[in-house]
Design a protein around this motif. Sequence first.
Motif, short mmCIF file in Angstrom:
data_model
loop_
_atom_site.label_atom_id
_atom_site.label_comp_id
_atom_site.label_asym_id
_atom_site.label_seq_id
_atom_site.Cartn_x
_atom_site.Cartn_y
_atom_site.Cartn_z
N THR A 172 12.57 -34.15 -17.02
CA THR A 172 13.83 -33.80 -16.36
C THR A 172 13.97 -34.53 -15.03
O THR A 172 15.03 -35.10 -14.72
CB THR A 172 13.91 -32.28 -16.13
OG1 THR A 172 13.82 -31.62 -17.40
CG2 THR A 172 15.22 -31.89 -15.45
N ARG A 225 14.92 -38.06 -15.66
CA ARG A 225 16.32 -38.28 -16.03
C ARG A 225 17.20 -38.42 -14.80
O ARG A 225 18.07 -39.30 -14.73
CB ARG A 225 16.83 -37.12 -16.91
CG ARG A 225 16.32 -37.12 -18.32
CD ARG A 225 17.11 -36.20 -19.22
NE ARG A 225 17.06 -34.80 -18.83
CZ ARG A 225 18.06 -34.14 -18.25
NH1 ARG A 225 19.21 -34.75 -17.99
NH2 ARG A 225 17.93 -32.86 -17.94
N PHE A 226 17.02 -37.54 -13.83
CA PHE A 226 17.84 -37.60 -12.61
C PHE A 226 17.50 -38.83 -11.78
O PHE A 226 18.39 -39.44 -11.18
CB PHE A 226 17.66 -36.31 -11.80
CG PHE A 226 18.47 -35.16 -12.33
CD1 PHE A 226 19.72 -34.88 -11.80
CD2 PHE A 226 18.00 -34.37 -13.36
CE1 PHE A 226 20.48 -33.82 -12.29
CE2 PHE A 226 18.74 -33.31 -13.87
CZ PHE A 226 20.00 -33.04 -13.33
N ALA A 260 19.14 -41.82 -13.38
CA ALA A 260 20.58 -41.84 -13.12
C ALA A 260 20.91 -42.37 -11.73
O ALA A 260 22.05 -42.78 -11.46
CB ALA A 260 21.16 -40.43 -13.28
N ARG A 261 19.92 -42.36 -10.83
CA ARG A 261 20.13 -42.86 -9.47
C ARG A 261 19.18 -44.01 -9.15
O ARG A 261 18.78 -44.21 -8.01
CB ARG A 261 19.96 -41.72 -8.46
CG ARG A 261 21.06 -40.65 -8.53
CD ARG A 261 22.41 -41.25 -8.18
NE ARG A 261 23.50 -40.29 -8.25
CZ ARG A 261 24.32 -40.16 -9.30
NH1 ARG A 261 24.14 -40.94 -10.37
NH2 ARG A 261 25.29 -39.27 -9.29
N ALA A 315 18.55 -39.09 -5.92
CA ALA A 315 18.24 -38.24 -7.07
C ALA A 315 18.04 -36.80 -6.63
O ALA A 315 18.45 -35.86 -7.32
CB ALA A 315 17.00 -38.76 -7.80
N MET A 352 21.40 -35.32 -5.99
CA MET A 352 22.07 -35.09 -7.27
C MET A 352 21.56 -33.82 -7.94
O MET A 352 22.33 -32.99 -8.44
CB MET A 352 21.85 -36.30 -8.19
CG MET A 352 22.53 -36.18 -9.54
SD MET A 352 22.09 -37.56 -10.64
CE MET A 352 23.23 -37.25 -12.00
N LEU A 353 20.25 -33.66 -7.95
CA LEU A 353 19.64 -32.51 -8.61
C LEU A 353 19.94 -31.22 -7.86
O LEU A 353 20.26 -30.19 -8.46
CB LEU A 353 18.13 -32.72 -8.75
CG LEU A 353 17.34 -31.65 -9.53
CD1 LEU A 353 18.02 -31.27 -10.83
CD2 LEU A 353 15.93 -32.16 -9.79
N CYS A 357 23.50 -30.30 -8.47
CA CYS A 357 23.60 -29.76 -9.82
C CYS A 357 23.19 -28.29 -9.85
O CYS A 357 23.89 -27.46 -10.44
CB CYS A 357 22.71 -30.57 -10.78
SG CYS A 357 22.42 -29.79 -12.38
N ASN A 398 25.66 -33.41 -13.98
CA ASN A 398 24.79 -32.28 -14.28
C ASN A 398 23.93 -32.43 -15.53
O ASN A 398 22.94 -31.70 -15.67
CB ASN A 398 25.64 -31.01 -14.41
CG ASN A 398 26.50 -30.78 -13.19
OD1 ASN A 398 26.00 -30.47 -12.11
ND2 ASN A 398 27.80 -30.94 -13.35
N TYR A 399 24.28 -33.35 -16.40
CA TYR A 399 23.51 -33.55 -17.63
C TYR A 399 23.23 -35.04 -17.84
O TYR A 399 23.53 -35.60 -18.90
CB TYR A 399 24.28 -32.99 -18.84
CG TYR A 399 24.66 -31.53 -18.71
CD1 TYR A 399 23.79 -30.52 -19.11
CD2 TYR A 399 25.90 -31.15 -18.19
CE1 TYR A 399 24.13 -29.18 -19.00
CE2 TYR A 399 26.26 -29.81 -18.07
CZ TYR A 399 25.37 -28.83 -18.49
OH TYR A 399 25.71 -27.49 -18.37
N PRO A 400 22.66 -35.71 -16.85
CA PRO A 400 22.49 -37.17 -16.94
C PRO A 400 21.43 -37.59 -17.95
O PRO A 400 20.47 -36.85 -18.21
CB PRO A 400 22.06 -37.54 -15.51
CG PRO A 400 21.30 -36.34 -15.03
CD PRO A 400 22.08 -35.17 -15.58
#
Length: 333
Positions: A38, A41-42, A45-46, A53, A56-57, A60, A182-184
């Motif tokens: 997990t 993933r974040f 995405a960054r 990141a 972002m998390l 989220c 939220n679901y990257p």
Amino acid sequence: MGNNPQEAIKKLKALMDQVDQAMKKSFQNVHQGFITETIDRFLKAREYDVAKAHKMLVDCLKWRVENEIDNVLRKPILPADVYRAVRDSQLVGLSGYSKEGLPVFAIGVGLSALDKATVNDYVQSHIQINEYRDRVILPSASKKYGRPITTCVKILDMTGLKLSALGHTKLLTILSTIDDLNYPERTTAYYIVNAPYVFSSCWKVIKPLLHERTRKKVQVLPGCGKDELLKIMDYTSLPHFCKRESSLSSRSSARQGGNNCYSLDHFFHQQLYNYIKQQSLINEPVEPIRKGSFQVNLQVPASKSKGAARTIETELRKYGNRLSDTLIELEIM
């Protein structure tokens, strides 16, 4: 560009240990025991920038807490006829699994009407499918195959694509933003099938403009894509619209119930429906759940963000704004 992946994961894990208890509890629903995957993933995405990141998390998790996303699977869409209307017009379903154990989701881009319910109903349904995927489908697949399975495959069916329809751009942008923030990185590959000629022509122009990471995920397959898809999944996992040489029968096949993964009668939607119904009975609230009671705060992506949805929409406006509501689907779910 940030740290190397392993170092970045280590740093972000340490930062997540410092969030408050409400966010820690919500984070458990996000990672489902797969914390490293997990976090990665974040970070992916960054571009593995730890600070970005982390923001972002945290954003989220704040969104989840503020909008009670952790309870969304306890909130059925009511009344029942509204839920059926959503299912009949927001065409999405789980058709099976790839040979590697990844869930295969089908999306009826061309035939989704998105005009039979309210925006809130469609947003609620979209989030519920995301949460059911993340909390039930992916953990079950991981247990079955004995390894972390945290992503899925998506097949986008362009059958019935209306080139002049732009009325759904706002809703699709909302769904795209929810997923992006939220679901990257939940989708390993997108396969586009039954694409009309104009789509294929535009795609050749748009593809080079996308981020390399996104571009590598997307493949436009010839026809219904059956031959190519059978390389990564068994016949039984093919969506109904990929089992026919002609896409013209896709609309009529939508009435075939259990054979159509979009249908409320399909095993996936029956399981989802029953799961939400059962969850709603646990610690049942004092007041009954009312139709229209579910709303989420809409997030605004960073102004510098140039995701696939934004790039595609901008470029398609140069083509007369004829396909943007369809292509935005590439970033949805």
